[in-house]
Enzyme design. Structure first.
Site, short mmCIF file in Angstrom:
data_model
loop_
_atom_site.label_atom_id
_atom_site.label_comp_id
_atom_site.label_asym_id
_atom_site.label_seq_id
_atom_site.Cartn_x
_atom_site.Cartn_y
_atom_site.Cartn_z
CE LYS A 50 2.53 -5.81 5.51
NZ LYS A 50 2.58 -4.56 4.72
NE ARG A 81 6.27 -1.88 17.65
CZ ARG A 81 5.39 -2.84 17.42
NH1 ARG A 81 4.59 -2.76 16.39
NH2 ARG A 81 5.31 -3.87 18.23
NE ARG A 94 -3.85 0.28 2.13
CZ ARG A 94 -3.87 1.38 2.88
NH1 ARG A 94 -3.04 1.51 3.87
NH2 ARG A 94 -4.71 2.34 2.62
#
Length: 332
Positions: free
Chosen positions: A194, A329, A129
């Protein structure tokens, strides 16, 4: 490397070496009807790909330092449920491609009436993205894209990435993974790292029909050396499971789940996916930042709207957002 950099002979040579055993240069030369010097040159070209490490030992021959499970169209198709087989008119399994999403965008008609899929061992220009690079290591991930036609408006497809995320999370649960969750709008996380990402690109008429190209990247056994190129905390299945499923099983199960999700989304929209999203939503109730270009909105994430938007409680009140990226974060 260019999309056409690995030719058919080089890929066939890699298939021969995939078992991780030694193969003599003489036997390989005879197999491919070339000289031993030509085999050596092709091995050097293969070694240029991140993730391919072929050792050459005098008196023994050539071997991959670790066996490599290469993707197989037959094995992947074998995981698709019989009732969906006719909906997948084409499955391309490529050694190297710039981007599986871009490949389908170039190859598919926007008016297709069935699904087409593309998978690759290595993406030279994979995208996430917001234009981010998806770091690729040959044979270490599942990189797949599915093109699917929807008789829906462009606005109706707004929640498709939510449905896809639920489908991917379910496949990982079936593979034995625990503790993973979804981060809006389309990431799979394990302990804040992730594991997989989703990219949905839609085109077509505003009132329909539309075509969606759904890209999924899943880290299976990503070498630590790749970490320097990734701009956020990451993990892979090999770090989360003692014995991760094979890549062909994962690729087939993911493709099957995506097709099931597309059929269900066409019939019922986002509604049937929202409850499952809640079960996988690991960041609900946390303070987050929503990055929107140069603007940052800080608030408490309270869940999703019925249309798949992010609901935030912020100093300006409760609002729903349909674009942007969540940061926990300071990095998204």
């Amino acid at each position: 490397m260019a999309e056409s950099a690995m030719n058919d002979v080089e890929y066939a040579l890699l298939l021969s070496l995939a078992d991780g055993s030694f193969h003599s240069g003489e036997a390989l030369a005879e197999q491919f009807s070339v000289t031993r010097a030509a085999i050596w040159k092709r091995i050097q070209r293969l070694n240029a790909y991140p993730g391919i490490d072929i050792a050459s030992v005098r008196g023994k021959g050539h071997r991959l330092k670790a066996p490599l499970e290469l993707l197989s169209e037959d094995a992947i198709r074998g995981r698709i449920q019989p009732g969906l087989q006719h909906r997948l008119t084409e499955l391309k399994v490529l050694p190297v491609v710039s981007s599986t999403n871009a490949f389908l965008a170039d190859q598919c008609s926007p008016y297709l009436h069935s699904g087409q899929a593309c998978m690759a061992e290595y993406q030279s220009a994979g995208r996430g993205r917001r234009g981010r690079q998806w770091v690729s290591v040959f044979g270490s991930s599942v990189c797949l894209s599915l093109a699917w036609r929807f008789d829906l408006s462009m606005a109706d497809l707004a929640g498709l990435s939510i449905a896809v995320g639920v489908a991917v999370a379910g496949v990982l649960t079936d593979a034995g993974l625990k503790g993973h969750g979804l981060k809006w709008p389309n990431d799979i996380h394990v302990n804040g790292k992730k594991l997989a990402g989703i990219l949905v690109e839609a085109s077509g008429e505003m009132e329909g029909p539309c075509q969606a190209i759904i890209g999924v990247g899943l880290n299976v056994h990503l070498p630590a050396a790749a970490a320097g190129e990734i701009d956020q905390p990451w993990t892979d299945l090999a770090s989360c499971l003692p014995a991760p499923p094979g890549r062909n099983r994962l690729a087939g199960d993911l493709l099957d789940a995506l097709m099931q999700a597309c059929v269900r989304y066409q019939q019922r929209g986002l509604a049937p996916f929202l409850e499952t999203w809640k079960a996988y939503d690991v960041y609900i109730g946390q303070k987050v930042k929503l990055l929107m270009g140069k603007d940052t909105i800080t608030g408490i994430y309270t869940g999703l709207s019925e249309q798949g938007g992010l609901v935030l409680d912020s100093p300006g009140g409760r609002k729903t957002w349909y674009s942007g990226e969540v940061s926990l974060r300071g990095k998204a």
